[in-house]
Every structure is written in structure tokens, then in C-alpha cells.
Design a protein around this motif. Structure first.
Motif, PDB file in Angstrom:
ATOM      1  N   TYR A  19       0.828  -1.202   0.000  1.00 52.46           N
ATOM      2  CA  TYR A  19       0.000   0.000   0.000  1.00 52.46           C
ATOM      3  C   TYR A  19       0.864   1.255   0.000  1.00 52.46           C
ATOM      4  N   LYS A  20       1.921   1.275   0.845  1.00 56.37           N
ATOM      5  CA  LYS A  20       2.814   2.440   0.929  1.00 56.37           C
ATOM      6  C   LYS A  20       3.624   2.605  -0.348  1.00 56.37           C
ATOM      7  N   ASP A  21       4.065   1.478  -0.930  1.00 57.01           N
ATOM      8  CA  ASP A  21       4.794   1.565  -2.204  1.00 57.01           C
ATOM      9  C   ASP A  21       3.912   2.167  -3.298  1.00 57.01           C
ATOM     10  N   ALA A  22       2.654   1.734  -3.361  1.00 54.11           N
ATOM     11  CA  ALA A  22       1.738   2.243  -4.389  1.00 54.11           C
ATOM     12  C   ALA A  22       1.486   3.731  -4.177  1.00 54.11           C
ATOM     13  N   ASN A  23       1.305   4.137  -2.937  1.00 55.61           N
ATOM     14  CA  ASN A  23       1.103   5.563  -2.646  1.00 55.61           C
ATOM     15  C   ASN A  23       2.322   6.378  -3.061  1.00 55.61           C
ATOM     16  N   TRP A  24       3.515   5.847  -2.769  1.00 54.90           N
ATOM     17  CA  TRP A  24       4.728   6.558  -3.118  1.00 54.90           C
ATOM     18  C   TRP A  24       4.853   6.706  -4.636  1.00 54.90           C
ATOM     19  N   LYS A  25       4.532   5.624  -5.385  1.00 56.22           N
ATOM     20  CA  LYS A  25       4.619   5.680  -6.853  1.00 56.22           C
ATOM     21  C   LYS A  25       3.614   6.685  -7.404  1.00 56.22           C
ATOM     22  N   ASN A  26       2.399   6.685  -6.861  1.00 54.21           N
ATOM     23  CA  ASN A  26       1.380   7.637  -7.321  1.00 54.21           C
ATOM     24  C   ASN A  26       1.797   9.071  -7.031  1.00 54.21           C
ATOM     25  N   LYS A  27       2.403   9.270  -5.857  1.00 49.58           N
ATOM     26  CA  LYS A  27       2.857  10.600  -5.476  1.00 49.58           C
ATOM     27  C   LYS A  27       3.948  11.081  -6.433  1.00 49.58           C
ATOM     28  N   CYS A  28       4.894  10.220  -6.751  1.00 48.95           N
ATOM     29  CA  CYS A  28       5.970  10.575  -7.685  1.00 48.95           C
ATOM     30  C   CYS A  28       5.413  10.884  -9.062  1.00 48.95           C
ATOM     31  N   GLN A  29       4.454  10.099  -9.493  1.00 50.29           N
ATOM     32  CA  GLN A  29       3.865  10.299 -10.816  1.00 50.29           C
ATOM     33  C   GLN A  29       3.123  11.640 -10.869  1.00 50.29           C
ATOM     34  N   ARG A  30       2.390  11.982  -9.848  1.00 49.08           N
ATOM     35  CA  ARG A  30       1.682  13.260  -9.804  1.00 49.08           C
ATOM     36  C   ARG A  30       2.666  14.431  -9.825  1.00 49.08           C
ATOM     37  N   GLU A  31       3.784  14.302  -9.124  1.00 44.66           N
ATOM     38  CA  GLU A  31       4.793  15.364  -9.124  1.00 44.66           C
ATOM     39  C   GLU A  31       5.407  15.537 -10.506  1.00 44.66           C
ATOM     40  N   ARG A  32       5.677  14.422 -11.182  1.00 51.70           N
ATOM     41  CA  ARG A  32       6.239  14.499 -12.540  1.00 51.70           C
ATOM     42  C   ARG A  32       5.253  15.176 -13.500  1.00 51.70           C
ATOM     43  N   GLU A  33       3.978  14.868 -13.330  1.00 55.63           N
ATOM     44  CA  GLU A  33       2.966  15.478 -14.204  1.00 55.63           C
ATOM     45  C   GLU A  33       2.867  16.977 -13.974  1.00 55.63           C
ATOM     46  N   ARG A  34       3.000  17.394 -12.731  1.00 57.68           N
ATOM     47  CA  ARG A  34       2.959  18.821 -12.431  1.00 57.68           C
ATOM     48  C   ARG A  34       4.172  19.540 -13.009  1.00 57.68           C
ATOM     49  N   GLU A  35       5.319  18.879 -13.024  1.00 58.34           N
ATOM     50  CA  GLU A  35       6.548  19.496 -13.512  1.00 58.34           C
ATOM     51  C   GLU A  35       6.536  19.663 -15.027  1.00 58.34           C
ATOM     52  N   THR A  36       5.969  18.709 -15.754  1.00 57.70           N
ATOM     53  CA  THR A  36       5.956  18.795 -17.218  1.00 57.70           C
ATOM     54  C   THR A  36       4.811  19.707 -17.657  1.00 57.70           C
ATOM     55  N   PRO A  37       5.131  20.732 -18.438  1.00 58.85           N
ATOM     56  CA  PRO A  37       4.075  21.649 -18.887  1.00 58.85           C
ATOM     57  C   PRO A  37       3.196  20.963 -19.948  1.00 58.85           C
ATOM     58  N   LYS A  38       1.931  21.210 -19.812  1.00 60.46           N
ATOM     59  CA  LYS A  38       0.995  20.635 -20.784  1.00 60.46           C
ATOM     60  C   LYS A  38       0.849  21.606 -21.940  1.00 60.46           C
ATOM     61  N   THR A  39       1.038  21.108 -23.130  1.00 57.07           N
ATOM     62  CA  THR A  39       0.900  21.936 -24.324  1.00 57.07           C
ATOM     63  C   THR A  39      -0.306  21.431 -25.113  1.00 57.07           C
ATOM     64  N   VAL A  40      -1.456  21.791 -24.614  1.00 62.19           N
ATOM     65  CA  VAL A  40      -2.693  21.381 -25.289  1.00 62.19           C
ATOM     66  C   VAL A  40      -3.126  22.525 -26.179  1.00 62.19           C
ATOM     67  N   SER A  41      -3.340  22.211 -27.409  1.00 56.17           N
ATOM     68  CA  SER A  41      -3.767  23.230 -28.360  1.00 56.17           C
ATOM     69  C   SER A  41      -5.279  23.421 -28.249  1.00 56.17           C
ATOM     70  N   ARG A  42      -5.670  24.643 -27.986  1.00 58.12           N
ATOM     71  CA  ARG A  42      -7.093  24.966 -27.874  1.00 58.12           C
ATOM     72  C   ARG A  42      -7.666  25.427 -29.211  1.00 58.12           C
ATOM     73  N   GLN A  43      -6.800  25.518 -30.213  1.00 57.04           N
ATOM     74  CA  GLN A  43      -7.267  25.953 -31.524  1.00 57.04           C
ATOM     75  C   GLN A  43      -7.930  24.781 -32.250  1.00 57.04           C
ATOM     76  N   ARG A  44      -8.915  25.112 -33.050  1.00 55.18           N
ATOM     77  CA  ARG A  44      -9.605  24.058 -33.801  1.00 55.18           C
ATOM     78  C   ARG A  44      -8.751  23.623 -34.981  1.00 55.18           C
ATOM     79  N   ASN A  45      -8.921  22.392 -35.315  1.00 59.86           N
ATOM     80  CA  ASN A  45      -8.187  21.821 -36.433  1.00 59.86           C
ATOM     81  C   ASN A  45      -8.798  22.336 -37.730  1.00 59.86           C
ATOM     82  N   SER A  46      -7.950  22.835 -38.632  1.00 54.18           N
ATOM     83  CA  SER A  46      -8.467  23.407 -39.879  1.00 54.18           C
ATOM     84  C   SER A  46      -9.124  22.335 -40.748  1.00 54.18           C
TER      85      SER A  46
END
Length: 133
Positions: A19-46
């Protein structure tokens, strides 16, 4: 892999370590996601816009066709019935009675030819002949 629970002795039950290992992995994954900037294009596809523009006209044509079919299938509005003049009603009644009398006369003729007794309620002569006999 690095684990939060470093002591592998059996003093901590296995399910708690997992249980603690899974929590630690989830915590690390959430931190990595916060660090990487999301580049989602809000423009419509032509390409999407172009295809949508093509189907817009077809959608309107289909809508008009469906409405036209609905109008053609709709029942016609009820007709306004007007009151018939008395003279016309009397003439209609007389025509109907003349038709019934002719029909009764034909039935009487056929009955006379076959020598069958036939009495008619519409023609009083046949009733009188019956009462005279």
C-alpha cells in the motif's frame, strides 16, 4: 526501485508495504505530471473545420427534406361543413325515397313472378292487398 519502506523485515505486514509503495509511486507520478508543462492546443483543427463546413450544407438540406416529408404526410385540415338549405335537404330525401320505392317494386315483381308472398312497408298497396285477402 526505491521504496518508502526500506526495512524489509517482516515486522510490517506485506499488505501495508504494498500500500505504501503504491502511494509513493502515485505521489511521484503526480509530481512528474505537475513538472511537465501541458501543451494542449485549444485551436480548432483546420481540417475539421473544412469538413464541418462541407457537412453543414448537407445537414440543412436534410432538415428541409424532412420538414417537406412531414408536411406532405400531414392530414389535410378538416373541411368546414355548412348547414344545408331545407329545399336541398327535401330534394335529397325525396331522391332517396324514390330509389327505395323502385327497389321495393323490383322485389315485389320478382316475388310475384316466383309466386311468393312479399309485403312491403314502403308501398302501402301491398299492405292493403294483404289486409283485403
Amino acid at each position: 526501485t526505491f521504496s518508502v519502506v526500506e526495512d524489509r523485515d517482516h515486522s510490517v505486514p506485506r499488505y501495508e508495504r504494498l500500500y505504501k509503495d503504491a502511494n509513493w509511486k502515485n505521489k511521484c507520478q503526480r509530481e512528474r505530471e505537475r513538472e511537465t508543462p501541458k501543451t494542449v492546443s485549444r485551436q480548432r483543427n483546420s481540417g475539421c473545420e473544412r469538413l464541418y463546413a462541407l457537412t453543414k450544407a448537407k445537414q440543412e438540406e436534410g432538415k428541409q427534406r424532412r420538414e417537406e416529408i412531414k408536411r406532405s404526410k400531414a392530414p389535410p385540415p378538416p373541411k368546414d361543413f355548412k348547414k344545408m338549405p331545407l329545399s336541398q335537404a327535401t330534394a335529397m330525401y325525396e331522391r332517396g325515397m324514390i330509389h327505395l320505392i323502385h327497389k321495393e317494386m323490383n322485389l315485389m315483381d320478382v316475388a310475384h313472378e316466383r309466386e311468393v308472398n312479399y309485403e312491403s312497408v314502403l308501398i302501402p298497396e301491398s299492405v292493403q292487398e294483404k289486409s283485403n285477402e
